[in-house]
Design an enzyme around this catalytic site. Structure first.
Site, PDB file in Angstrom:
ATOM      1  N   LYS A  37       0.824  -1.216   0.000  1.00  0.00           N
ATOM      2  CA  LYS A  37       0.000   0.000   0.000  1.00  0.00           C
ATOM      3  C   LYS A  37       0.855   1.261   0.000  1.00  0.00           C
ATOM      4  O   LYS A  37       0.680   2.143  -0.841  1.00  0.00           O
ATOM      5  CB  LYS A  37      -0.924   0.034   1.226  1.00  0.00           C
ATOM      6  CG  LYS A  37      -1.914  -1.085   1.316  1.00  0.00           C
ATOM      7  CD  LYS A  37      -2.757  -0.988   2.585  1.00  0.00           C
ATOM      8  CE  LYS A  37      -1.970  -1.016   3.868  1.00  0.00           C
ATOM      9  NZ  LYS A  37      -1.242  -2.271   4.134  1.00  0.00           N
ATOM     10  N   SER A 105      -7.099  -0.735   7.571  1.00  0.00           N
ATOM     11  CA  SER A 105      -8.561  -0.617   7.671  1.00  0.00           C
ATOM     12  C   SER A 105      -9.265  -1.944   7.358  1.00  0.00           C
ATOM     13  O   SER A 105      -9.792  -2.139   6.274  1.00  0.00           O
ATOM     14  CB  SER A 105      -9.104   0.511   6.801  1.00  0.00           C
ATOM     15  OG  SER A 105      -8.650   0.482   5.490  1.00  0.00           O
TER      16      SER A 105
END
Length: 194
Positions: A37, A105
């Site tokens: 990410k 998340s």
């Protein structure tokens, strides 16, 4: 909270965006630890900067050094971490920036709550879908090894669930294509939005 009001300003988001010659957006990168990410978001930020766009990268680790330094990794603390990041992102979008947010998340519900905080056209969920076995091989911080040894509890992907997005705008597996191809996919998507 009755003694707190929202102050309107003479300069609004549209004026800021016009000055910057860009449309503010948030790209919410989600995936397992080690999925790539931050690497992908950082490479995209670099490319957008080269293209004359004003961006800001909100990286999960960096945020936990300051704004969220007082939070742990319990479900309550993770939710508060995401809430704070969401509020900062809203301010940055109001400033006309393109925000790149890279966080684990883990739950769909949590990400849906974030999505609901933004106009539909501004929120872009990027699922970095790198397989768990690849993430564990990378293990840049040694977290999977510690989680497997029981030293870290409730680690996402090991003893805490990660719910992959069902309707992400983009899905990228960082173990398959070269980084420049992944970045070009993101840039092309942003260009398609105008």
């Amino acid at each position: 909270m009755s003694n707190i009001g929202w102050h309107s300003h003479d300069v609004d988001r549209e004026q800021r965006s016009a000055l910057l010659n860009q449309t503010s957006r948030i790209l919410w990168f989600t995936g397992l630890s080690g999925s790539g990410k931050s690497t992908l978001a950082g490479a995209l930020e670099h490319k957008l900067h080269q293209n004359g766009k004003l961006t800001y990268l909100l990286d999960g680790d960096n945020i936990r050094h300051g704004l969220c330094h007082d939070l742990g990794f319990s479900e309550t603390d993770r939710n508060e971490n995401i809430r704070r990041i969401t509020e900062v992102s809203k301010l940055m979008l109001d400033a006309g920036l393109i925000v790149l947010a890279a966080f684990v998340s883990p739950s769909r519900l949590q990400r849906q709550r974030v999505r609901e905080q933004f106009p539909q056209a501004e929120f872009i969920e990027v699922h970095v879908s790198t397989p768990l076995e690849i993430c564990e091989q990378r293990d840049p911080k040694g977290l999977y090894q510690k989680a497997r040894a029981g030293e870290i509890k409730q680690f996402t992907g090991i003893d805490a669930p990660y719910e992959a997005p069902l309707n992400a705008e983009l899905t990228i597996d960082t173990s398959s294509d070269p980084l420049d191809v992944q970045v070009n996919t993101l840039v092309e998507y942003l260009e398609s939005l105008g």
